[in-house]
Design a protein around this motif. Structure first.
Motif, PDB file in Angstrom:
ATOM      1  N   HIS A  90       0.812  -1.216   0.000  1.00  8.39           N
ATOM      2  CA  HIS A  90       0.000   0.000   0.000  1.00  8.39           C
ATOM      3  C   HIS A  90       0.852   1.275   0.000  1.00  8.39           C
ATOM      4  CE1 HIS A  90      -3.747  -2.151   0.341  1.00  8.39           C
ATOM      5  NE2 HIS A  90      -3.332  -2.800   1.408  1.00  8.39           N
ATOM      6  N   ASP A  91       2.138   1.127  -0.251  1.00  7.06           N
ATOM      7  CA  ASP A  91       3.035   2.278  -0.352  1.00  7.06           C
ATOM      8  C   ASP A  91       3.470   2.421  -1.805  1.00  7.06           C
ATOM      9  OD1 ASP A  91       3.007   2.521   2.484  1.00  7.06           O
ATOM     10  OD2 ASP A  91       4.581   0.989   2.607  1.00  7.06           O
ATOM     11  N   SER A  92       3.188   3.531  -2.405  1.00  3.25           N
ATOM     12  CA  SER A  92       3.506   3.725  -3.821  1.00  3.25           C
ATOM     13  C   SER A  92       4.871   4.369  -4.000  1.00  3.25           C
ATOM     14  CB  SER A  92       2.443   4.598  -4.481  1.00  3.25           C
ATOM     15  OG  SER A  92       2.498   5.917  -3.946  1.00  3.25           O
ATOM     16  N   SER A  93       5.418   4.191  -5.188  1.00  3.84           N
ATOM     17  CA  SER A  93       6.650   4.898  -5.538  1.00  3.84           C
ATOM     18  C   SER A  93       6.437   6.399  -5.505  1.00  3.84           C
ATOM     19  CB  SER A  93       7.128   4.456  -6.925  1.00  3.84           C
ATOM     20  OG  SER A  93       7.474   3.078  -6.929  1.00  3.84           O
ATOM     21  N   ALA A  94       5.225   6.823  -5.885  1.00  9.61           N
ATOM     22  CA  ALA A  94       4.909   8.251  -5.842  1.00  9.61           C
ATOM     23  C   ALA A  94       4.969   8.791  -4.411  1.00  9.61           C
ATOM     24  CB  ALA A  94       3.528   8.497  -6.443  1.00  9.61           C
ATOM     25  N   LEU A  95       4.514   7.983  -3.440  1.00  6.44           N
ATOM     26  CA  LEU A  95       4.597   8.397  -2.044  1.00  6.44           C
ATOM     27  C   LEU A  95       6.050   8.566  -1.619  1.00  6.44           C
ATOM     28  CD1 LEU A  95       3.528   8.921   0.830  1.00  6.44           C
ATOM     29  CD2 LEU A  95       3.530   6.423   1.173  1.00  6.44           C
ATOM     30  N   PHE A  96       6.883   7.580  -1.947  1.00  7.51           N
ATOM     31  CA  PHE A  96       8.294   7.666  -1.572  1.00  7.51           C
ATOM     32  C   PHE A  96       8.951   8.885  -2.220  1.00  7.51           C
ATOM     33  CE2 PHE A  96       9.701   3.188  -0.024  1.00  7.51           C
ATOM     34  CZ  PHE A  96       8.690   3.203   0.920  1.00  7.51           C
ATOM     35  N   LYS A  97       8.611   9.161  -3.470  1.00  6.74           N
ATOM     36  CA  LYS A  97       9.169  10.324  -4.155  1.00  6.74           C
ATOM     37  C   LYS A  97       8.725  11.604  -3.459  1.00  6.74           C
ATOM     38  CE  LYS A  97       9.441  12.542  -8.694  1.00  6.74           C
ATOM     39  NZ  LYS A  97       9.027  12.465 -10.132  1.00  6.74           N
ATOM     40  N   TYR A  98       7.448  11.661  -3.072  1.00  2.00           N
ATOM     41  CA  TYR A  98       6.923  12.837  -2.377  1.00  2.00           C
ATOM     42  C   TYR A  98       7.642  13.040  -1.039  1.00  2.00           C
ATOM     43  CZ  TYR A  98       3.640  15.976  -0.047  1.00  2.00           C
ATOM     44  OH  TYR A  98       3.064  17.023   0.628  1.00  2.00           O
ATOM     45  N   LEU A  99       7.803  11.952  -0.268  1.00  2.32           N
ATOM     46  CA  LEU A  99       8.466  12.062   1.028  1.00  2.32           C
ATOM     47  C   LEU A  99       9.917  12.505   0.863  1.00  2.32           C
ATOM     48  CD1 LEU A  99       7.094   8.856   2.811  1.00  2.32           C
ATOM     49  CD2 LEU A  99       6.360  11.225   3.163  1.00  2.32           C
ATOM     50  N   ALA A 100      10.575  12.009  -0.178  1.00  6.27           N
ATOM     51  CA  ALA A 100      11.965  12.400  -0.438  1.00  6.27           C
ATOM     52  C   ALA A 100      12.054  13.891  -0.760  1.00  6.27           C
ATOM     53  CB  ALA A 100      12.544  11.567  -1.573  1.00  6.27           C
ATOM     54  N   GLN A 101      11.065  14.404  -1.482  1.00  8.56           N
ATOM     55  CA  GLN A 101      11.053  15.829  -1.836  1.00  8.56           C
ATOM     56  C   GLN A 101      10.800  16.706  -0.618  1.00  8.56           C
ATOM     57  OE1 GLN A 101       7.993  15.774  -4.827  1.00  8.56           O
ATOM     58  NE2 GLN A 101       9.435  15.459  -6.515  1.00  8.56           N
TER      59      GLN A 101
END
Length: 205
Positions: A90-101
Protein backbone atom coordinates in the motif's frame (compact mmCIF):
# COMPACT_ATOMS: atom_id res chain seq x y z
CA UNK A 1 18.91 1.93 19.31
CA UNK A 2 17.08 0.15 16.51
CA UNK A 3 13.33 -0.47 16.46
CA UNK A 4 11.04 -2.38 14.08
CA UNK A 5 7.40 -2.03 13.06
CA UNK A 6 5.02 -2.48 10.14
CA UNK A 7 1.42 -2.04 9.02
CA UNK A 8 0.59 1.11 10.93
CA UNK A 9 -2.11 1.82 8.30
CA UNK A 10 -2.65 5.39 9.43
CA UNK A 11 -6.02 6.79 8.25
CA UNK A 12 -7.36 3.31 7.31
CA UNK A 13 -10.91 3.65 8.62
CA UNK A 14 -12.29 0.26 7.54
CA UNK A 15 -9.97 -1.48 10.05
CA UNK A 16 -12.06 0.04 12.84
CA UNK A 17 -15.06 -2.08 11.88
CA UNK A 18 -13.31 -5.18 10.54
CA UNK A 19 -14.31 -8.39 12.32
CA UNK A 20 -11.56 -10.57 10.85
CA UNK A 21 -8.55 -8.82 9.32
CA UNK A 22 -6.52 -6.56 11.59
CA UNK A 23 -9.48 -5.57 13.77
CA UNK A 24 -8.97 -2.27 15.59
CA UNK A 25 -12.38 -1.88 17.16
CA UNK A 26 -10.82 -0.31 20.28
CA UNK A 27 -10.78 2.96 18.34
CA UNK A 28 -13.84 5.02 17.50
CA UNK A 29 -12.10 7.14 14.87
CA UNK A 30 -8.95 7.04 12.75
CA UNK A 31 -7.87 10.26 14.49
CA UNK A 32 -7.93 8.36 17.80
CA UNK A 33 -5.99 5.45 16.24
CA UNK A 34 -3.42 7.75 14.65
CA UNK A 35 -2.88 9.70 17.87
CA UNK A 36 -2.50 6.51 19.91
CA UNK A 37 0.18 5.13 17.58
CA UNK A 38 2.04 8.45 17.52
CA UNK A 39 1.98 8.77 21.32
CA UNK A 40 3.08 5.19 21.96
CA UNK A 41 5.80 5.46 19.29
CA UNK A 42 7.22 8.69 20.72
CA UNK A 43 7.06 7.45 24.30
CA UNK A 44 9.41 4.62 23.33
CA UNK A 45 11.57 5.93 20.48
CA UNK A 46 14.08 8.71 21.09
CA UNK A 47 14.99 11.30 18.43
CA UNK A 48 18.39 9.68 17.74
CA UNK A 49 17.01 6.13 17.42
CA UNK A 50 16.37 4.36 14.11
CA UNK A 51 13.02 2.78 13.26
CA UNK A 52 12.69 0.29 10.41
CA UNK A 53 9.13 0.53 9.11
CA UNK A 54 8.42 -2.59 7.07
CA UNK A 55 5.65 -1.25 4.91
CA UNK A 56 2.05 -0.07 4.71
CA UNK A 57 2.45 3.29 6.37
CA UNK A 58 -1.01 4.66 5.63
CA UNK A 59 -4.07 3.81 3.56
CA UNK A 60 -6.71 6.25 2.37
CA UNK A 61 -8.09 7.02 -1.06
CA UNK A 62 -8.20 10.74 -1.80
CA UNK A 63 -8.61 12.99 -4.81
CA UNK A 64 -6.06 14.24 -5.54
CA UNK A 65 -3.77 11.42 -4.38
CA UNK A 66 -1.27 14.02 -3.20
CA UNK A 67 -3.62 14.80 -0.29
CA UNK A 68 -2.96 11.47 1.47
CA UNK A 69 0.73 11.85 0.67
CA UNK A 70 0.74 15.18 2.50
CA UNK A 71 -1.21 13.68 5.40
CA UNK A 72 1.22 10.76 5.58
CA UNK A 73 4.17 13.14 5.62
CA UNK A 74 2.51 15.10 8.42
CA UNK A 75 2.17 11.94 10.51
CA UNK A 76 5.75 10.81 9.86
CA UNK A 77 7.13 14.25 10.65
CA UNK A 78 5.65 13.94 14.16
CA UNK A 79 7.32 10.58 14.84
CA UNK A 80 10.64 10.36 16.67
CA UNK A 81 13.69 8.80 15.11
CA UNK A 82 15.38 8.27 11.79
CA UNK A 83 12.84 6.21 9.80
CA UNK A 84 13.92 3.58 7.28
CA UNK A 85 10.95 2.89 5.02
CA UNK A 86 10.60 -0.45 3.21
CA UNK A 87 7.84 -0.35 0.63
CA UNK A 88 4.66 -2.30 1.35
CA UNK A 89 1.88 -3.15 -1.06
CA UNK A 90 0.00 0.00 0.00
CA UNK A 91 3.03 2.28 -0.35
CA UNK A 92 3.51 3.73 -3.82
CA UNK A 93 6.65 4.90 -5.54
CA UNK A 94 4.91 8.25 -5.84
CA UNK A 95 4.60 8.40 -2.04
CA UNK A 96 8.29 7.67 -1.57
CA UNK A 97 9.17 10.32 -4.15
CA UNK A 98 6.92 12.84 -2.38
CA UNK A 99 8.47 12.06 1.03
CA UNK A 100 11.96 12.40 -0.44
CA UNK A 101 11.05 15.83 -1.84
CA UNK A 102 9.77 16.89 1.58
CA UNK A 103 12.82 15.43 3.31
CA UNK A 104 13.50 16.62 6.85
CA UNK A 105 16.64 16.31 8.91
CA UNK A 106 16.54 14.28 12.10
CA UNK A 107 18.05 15.60 15.33
CA UNK A 108 21.54 14.25 14.52
CA UNK A 109 21.57 16.01 11.16
CA UNK A 110 20.91 12.92 9.06
CA UNK A 111 17.97 12.78 6.62
CA UNK A 112 14.76 11.87 8.42
CA UNK A 113 13.90 9.13 5.90
CA UNK A 114 15.68 6.37 4.00
CA UNK A 115 13.84 4.39 1.33
CA UNK A 116 14.07 0.77 0.17
CA UNK A 117 11.93 -0.79 -2.54
CA UNK A 118 12.33 -4.42 -1.42
CA UNK A 119 14.17 -4.89 1.85
CA UNK A 120 17.17 -4.50 4.12
CA UNK A 121 19.72 -7.02 5.42
CA UNK A 122 21.10 -6.62 8.94
CA UNK A 123 23.10 -8.69 11.40
CA UNK A 124 22.42 -8.78 15.14
CA UNK A 125 22.45 -11.33 17.96
CA UNK A 126 24.38 -13.78 15.71
CA UNK A 127 21.55 -13.77 13.17
CA UNK A 128 21.41 -12.70 9.56
CA UNK A 129 18.16 -10.74 9.49
CA UNK A 130 16.17 -9.93 6.36
CA UNK A 131 13.69 -7.06 6.71
CA UNK A 132 10.89 -7.23 4.14
CA UNK A 133 7.23 -6.31 3.88
CA UNK A 134 6.09 -9.69 2.59
CA UNK A 135 7.07 -12.85 4.52
CA UNK A 136 10.00 -14.75 3.01
CA UNK A 137 10.14 -18.52 2.89
CA UNK A 138 13.69 -19.19 4.11
CA UNK A 139 13.53 -22.98 4.18
CA UNK A 140 15.95 -24.92 6.36
CA UNK A 141 18.30 -22.44 7.97
CA UNK A 142 20.23 -22.07 11.19
CA UNK A 143 20.87 -18.40 11.77
CA UNK A 144 18.64 -16.57 9.30
CA UNK A 145 15.54 -14.67 10.39
CA UNK A 146 12.92 -12.78 8.41
CA UNK A 147 11.26 -9.79 10.06
CA UNK A 148 8.19 -8.82 8.06
CA UNK A 149 4.73 -7.34 8.11
CA UNK A 150 1.82 -7.63 5.64
CA UNK A 151 -0.23 -10.35 7.35
CA UNK A 152 -1.43 -8.16 10.23
CA UNK A 153 -3.04 -10.34 12.93
CA UNK A 154 -1.69 -13.62 11.55
CA UNK A 155 1.61 -15.45 12.08
CA UNK A 156 3.69 -17.48 9.64
CA UNK A 157 3.88 -21.10 10.78
CA UNK A 158 7.69 -21.10 10.87
CA UNK A 159 10.05 -20.15 13.68
CA UNK A 160 12.26 -18.14 11.30
CA UNK A 161 9.50 -15.67 10.40
CA UNK A 162 8.69 -12.91 12.85
CA UNK A 163 5.78 -10.58 12.20
CA UNK A 164 6.72 -7.16 13.64
CA UNK A 165 3.50 -5.42 12.59
CA UNK A 166 1.44 -3.48 15.13
CA UNK A 167 -1.29 -6.17 15.07
CA UNK A 168 1.09 -9.14 15.23
CA UNK A 169 0.27 -12.17 17.39
CA UNK A 170 4.03 -12.86 17.63
CA UNK A 171 4.11 -10.05 20.20
CA UNK A 172 2.45 -12.58 22.54
CA UNK A 173 5.91 -14.12 23.05
CA UNK A 174 6.66 -11.03 25.16
CA UNK A 175 5.21 -10.36 28.64
CA UNK A 176 1.52 -9.48 28.51
CA UNK A 177 0.73 -5.83 27.77
CA UNK A 178 4.42 -4.91 27.59
CA UNK A 179 4.05 -3.37 24.11
CA UNK A 180 1.39 -0.65 23.84
CA UNK A 181 -0.50 -0.67 20.54
CA UNK A 182 1.55 0.95 17.80
CA UNK A 183 4.81 1.10 19.71
CA UNK A 184 7.70 -0.23 17.60
CA UNK A 185 9.56 -3.28 18.89
CA UNK A 186 13.04 -2.72 20.23
CA UNK A 187 15.87 -4.93 19.02
CA UNK A 188 15.94 -6.64 22.44
CA UNK A 189 12.22 -7.35 22.18
CA UNK A 190 12.70 -8.80 18.70
CA UNK A 191 15.49 -11.03 20.04
CA UNK A 192 13.16 -12.22 22.83
CA UNK A 193 10.40 -12.99 20.30
CA UNK A 194 12.85 -14.95 18.12
CA UNK A 195 13.92 -17.04 21.13
CA UNK A 196 10.35 -17.53 22.35
CA UNK A 197 8.99 -18.61 18.98
CA UNK A 198 11.94 -20.97 18.49
CA UNK A 199 11.33 -22.64 21.88
CA UNK A 200 7.63 -22.91 21.12
CA UNK A 201 8.12 -24.55 17.72
CA UNK A 202 10.86 -26.92 18.87
CA UNK A 203 8.49 -28.20 21.57
CA UNK A 204 5.97 -29.04 18.86
CA UNK A 205 8.34 -31.34 16.97
Amino acid sequence: MNFYTADTHFYHDSLLTSQVFSPRSQFLTVADMNETIINHWNAKVKPNDTVYHLGDIAMKYTKPASLIMAQTFDILSHLNGHIVLIKGNHDSSALFKYLAQQQLNSQNGQPKFDFHEVGVRLKFDHHEVFLTHYPMMLGLTKNQINLHGHIHNYSVHAKENINVGVDSPDIDYLPSNSVPFGAPLSENEVIAIIAGKKRDYLQRV
